[in-house]
Design an enzyme around this catalytic site. Structure first.
Site, PDB file in Angstrom:
ATOM      1  N   GLN A 198       0.858  -1.209   0.000  1.00 26.58           N
ATOM      2  CA  GLN A 198       0.000   0.000   0.000  1.00 26.58           C
ATOM      3  C   GLN A 198       0.884   1.246   0.000  1.00 26.58           C
ATOM      4  O   GLN A 198       2.085   1.166   0.292  1.00 26.58           O
ATOM      5  CB  GLN A 198      -0.937  -0.012   1.223  1.00 26.58           C
ATOM      6  CG  GLN A 198      -0.295  -0.419   2.492  1.00 26.58           C
ATOM      7  CD  GLN A 198      -1.216  -1.139   3.492  1.00 26.58           C
ATOM      8  OE1 GLN A 198      -2.456  -1.099   3.473  1.00 26.58           O
ATOM      9  NE2 GLN A 198      -0.568  -1.813   4.425  1.00 26.58           N
TER      10      GLN A 198
ATOM     11  N   GLU B 187       0.136  -8.784  11.077  1.00 29.47           N
ATOM     12  CA  GLU B 187       0.132  -7.572  10.251  1.00 29.47           C
ATOM     13  C   GLU B 187       0.657  -7.946   8.862  1.00 29.47           C
ATOM     14  O   GLU B 187       1.693  -8.602   8.738  1.00 29.47           O
ATOM     15  CB  GLU B 187       1.027  -6.522  10.916  1.00 29.47           C
ATOM     16  CG  GLU B 187       1.454  -5.365  10.020  1.00 29.47           C
ATOM     17  CD  GLU B 187       0.303  -4.562   9.445  1.00 29.47           C
ATOM     18  OE1 GLU B 187      -0.547  -4.103  10.228  1.00 29.47           O
ATOM     19  OE2 GLU B 187       0.273  -4.418   8.203  1.00 29.47           O
TER      20      GLU B 187
ATOM     21  N   ASP C 206      -7.949  -4.769  13.868  1.00 31.36           N
ATOM     22  CA  ASP C 206      -7.590  -3.354  13.755  1.00 31.36           C
ATOM     23  C   ASP C 206      -7.125  -3.117  12.321  1.00 31.36           C
ATOM     24  O   ASP C 206      -5.937  -2.916  12.041  1.00 31.36           O
ATOM     25  CB  ASP C 206      -6.478  -3.048  14.759  1.00 31.36           C
ATOM     26  CG  ASP C 206      -5.961  -1.619  14.627  1.00 31.36           C
ATOM     27  OD1 ASP C 206      -4.823  -1.367  15.080  1.00 31.36           O
ATOM     28  OD2 ASP C 206      -6.675  -0.771  14.063  1.00 31.36           O
TER      29      ASP C 206
ATOM     30  N   ASP D 240      -9.831  -0.003   5.896  1.00 29.67           N
ATOM     31  CA  ASP D 240     -11.176  -0.144   5.338  1.00 29.67           C
ATOM     32  C   ASP D 240     -11.198  -1.280   4.312  1.00 29.67           C
ATOM     33  O   ASP D 240     -10.128  -1.727   3.881  1.00 29.67           O
ATOM     34  CB  ASP D 240     -11.590   1.190   4.692  1.00 29.67           C
ATOM     35  CG  ASP D 240     -11.842   2.253   5.763  1.00 29.67           C
ATOM     36  OD1 ASP D 240     -10.915   3.028   6.056  1.00 29.67           O
ATOM     37  OD2 ASP D 240     -12.954   2.254   6.335  1.00 29.67           O
TER      38      ASP D 240
ATOM     39  N   PRO E 147      -5.651  -4.419   0.678  1.00 31.07           N
ATOM     40  CA  PRO E 147      -5.377  -5.581   1.533  1.00 31.07           C
ATOM     41  C   PRO E 147      -6.415  -5.780   2.636  1.00 31.07           C
ATOM     42  O   PRO E 147      -6.625  -6.880   3.109  1.00 31.07           O
ATOM     43  CB  PRO E 147      -3.986  -5.274   2.109  1.00 31.07           C
ATOM     44  CG  PRO E 147      -3.745  -3.834   1.872  1.00 31.07           C
ATOM     45  CD  PRO E 147      -4.542  -3.441   0.688  1.00 31.07           C
TER      46      PRO E 147
HETATM   47  N1  SAM Z   1      -7.252   2.595  12.958  1.00 31.14           N
HETATM   48  C1  SAM Z   1      -7.238   2.263  11.545  1.00 31.14           C
HETATM   49  C2  SAM Z   1      -8.630   2.211  11.000  1.00 31.14           C
HETATM   50  O1  SAM Z   1      -9.574   2.198  11.794  1.00 31.14           O
HETATM   51  O2  SAM Z   1      -8.761   2.226   9.780  1.00 31.14           O
HETATM   52  C3  SAM Z   1      -6.469   0.985  11.340  1.00 31.14           C
HETATM   53  C4  SAM Z   1      -5.037   1.221  11.623  1.00 31.14           C
HETATM   54  S1  SAM Z   1      -3.902  -0.072  11.363  1.00 31.14           S
HETATM   55  C5  SAM Z   1      -2.583   0.850  10.787  1.00 31.14           C
HETATM   56  C6  SAM Z   1      -4.501  -0.940   9.944  1.00 31.14           C
HETATM   57  C7  SAM Z   1      -3.493  -2.025   9.592  1.00 31.14           C
HETATM   58  O3  SAM Z   1      -4.143  -3.117   8.933  1.00 31.14           O
HETATM   59  C8  SAM Z   1      -2.390  -1.580   8.610  1.00 31.14           C
HETATM   60  O4  SAM Z   1      -1.139  -1.666   9.253  1.00 31.14           O
HETATM   61  C9  SAM Z   1      -2.491  -2.540   7.426  1.00 31.14           C
HETATM   62  O5  SAM Z   1      -1.237  -2.867   6.864  1.00 31.14           O
HETATM   63  C10 SAM Z   1      -3.152  -3.728   8.107  1.00 31.14           C
HETATM   64  N2  SAM Z   1      -3.831  -4.663   7.192  1.00 31.14           N
HETATM   65  C11 SAM Z   1      -4.590  -4.361   6.115  1.00 31.14           C
HETATM   66  N3  SAM Z   1      -5.048  -5.491   5.534  1.00 31.14           N
HETATM   67  C12 SAM Z   1      -4.565  -6.536   6.278  1.00 31.14           C
HETATM   68  C13 SAM Z   1      -4.688  -7.950   6.196  1.00 31.14           C
HETATM   69  N4  SAM Z   1      -5.417  -8.511   5.218  1.00 31.14           N
HETATM   70  N5  SAM Z   1      -4.066  -8.709   7.129  1.00 31.14           N
HETATM   71  C14 SAM Z   1      -3.344  -8.130   8.129  1.00 31.14           C
HETATM   72  N6  SAM Z   1      -3.164  -6.794   8.258  1.00 31.14           N
HETATM   73  C15 SAM Z   1      -3.784  -6.004   7.338  1.00 31.14           C
END
Ligand code: SAM
Length: 285
Positions: free
Chosen positions: A33, A108, A158, A161, A165
């Site tokens: 991303q 993650e 966590d 959207d 990913p």
């Molecule tokens: N607080 C934020 C929100 O409400 O949108 C979320 C924050 S956190 C940084 C979101 C994390 O999800 C990111 O580090 C992203 O890389 C991770 N992520 C996205 N898709 C994922 C997946 N399929 N498996 C694991 N982690 C994922």
């Protein structure tokens, strides 16, 4: 005089928010991303992924306190916690405050988010990555829960959207995997968008989760930079009583845990399960 830069969020069509950019600390395409971390005069350091605000130093405590303390204090005896996503490290920080928790696993997908948030958002993880109870797994969360042999008491999604990913973390496959990875009496919670603007996401999650869990609902909190109203957190378990813990019970557990939060308190916990009528109507359809 250098012209002030402006960063626009691109989550919604025709409606959004902007941030003045005082200083870009990092901006690059990771394996998964587009990651940017910049300084903003009103909110401190801001991290965004694929054009969508993920977290800001100024208001992150609201979101992270609510996605951890509500399930952990409702459960009352959580020993093993799984965080899906959470790359900025603040969810881990808040779970680690609970000394009764014995093991924390975080899955993650993007190692670069972990690395660059450690470097540029140090107050988010605040040293929690060094917690001896902690294990980091770099993987897609849906793969992990599909194959993991371990069982957890609380699972916190966590995630970003449901675009890019993050899309896989809003699928039945993922929810079924989480159901299978939860112990008896376990609780699943997830960020599920701002329901005024992303109501379909809440309705779809509710429908899919209800195929596996007997008690599915939401709780809510207003997080300023998840703009457009209250953010809804998905809640799923097989024991409705977990969602209906009384304030006195939550207060006793809060005090015993020695917590000192800035947003969360036992009254907010109990009140957060009250939902707007338009969402309740949509969930009934
Ligand atoms: N607080 C934020 C929100 O409400 O949108 C979320 C924050 S956190 C940084 C979101 C994390 O999800 C990111 O580090 C992203 O890389 C991770 N992520 C996205 N898709 C994922 C997946 N399929 N498996 C694991 N982690 C994922």
């Amino acid at each position: 005089m250098t012209e002030k830069k402006t960063w626009f969020e691109t989550l919604h069509d025709g409606f959004g928010q902007y941030f003045s950019v005082d200083n870009v600390l990092y901006h690059n395409q990771t394996d998964h991303q587009d990651l940017i971390i910049f300084e903003n005069t009103a909110l401190g350091r801001v991290m965004a992924l694929d054009g969508v605000v993920q977290t800001t130093e100024r208001d992150e405590f609201i979101y992270h306190e609510m996605l951890t303390n509500v399930p952990l204090l409702a459960h009352g005896n959580a020993k093993r916690v799984l965080i899906i996503g959470g790359g900025d490290g603040a969810m881990l920080r808040e779970v680690a405050r609970h000394q009764s928790v014995e093991q924390i696993t975080m899955v993650e997908i993007d190692a670069a988010v972990v690395d660059f948030c450690k470097q540029y958002l140090p107050n988010h993880s605040a040293g929690a990555y060094d917690d001896p109870r902690f294990t980091l797994v770099i993987d897609d969360g849906v793969n992990y829960v599909r194959h993991c042999q371990q069982q957890f008491d609380v699972i916190i999604s966590d995630c970003t959207d449901p675009i890019g990913p993050g899309e896989s973390l809003f699928t039945s496959d993922f929810y079924q995997g989480c159901y299978n990875a939860l112990n008896e009496g376990g609780i699943f919670v997830a960020q599920n968008g701002v329901c005024f603007l992303q109501q379909d996401e809440a309705v779809n999650s509710h429908r899919k989760l209800s195929n596996y869990f007997t008690d599915v609902s939401f709780y809510q909190a207003a997080v300023p930079t998840y703009y457009g109203g209250i953010m809804t957190f998905a809640w799923a378990s097989n024991n409705p009583a977990l969602r209906q813990s009384d304030v006195a019970t939550i207060q006793a557990r809060y005090d015993a845990a020695g917590l000192n939060c800035r947003y969360y308190n036992p009254a907010i916990h109990a009140g957060s399960f009250a939902l707007p009528q338009y969402l309740l109507n949509a969930l009934q359809r």
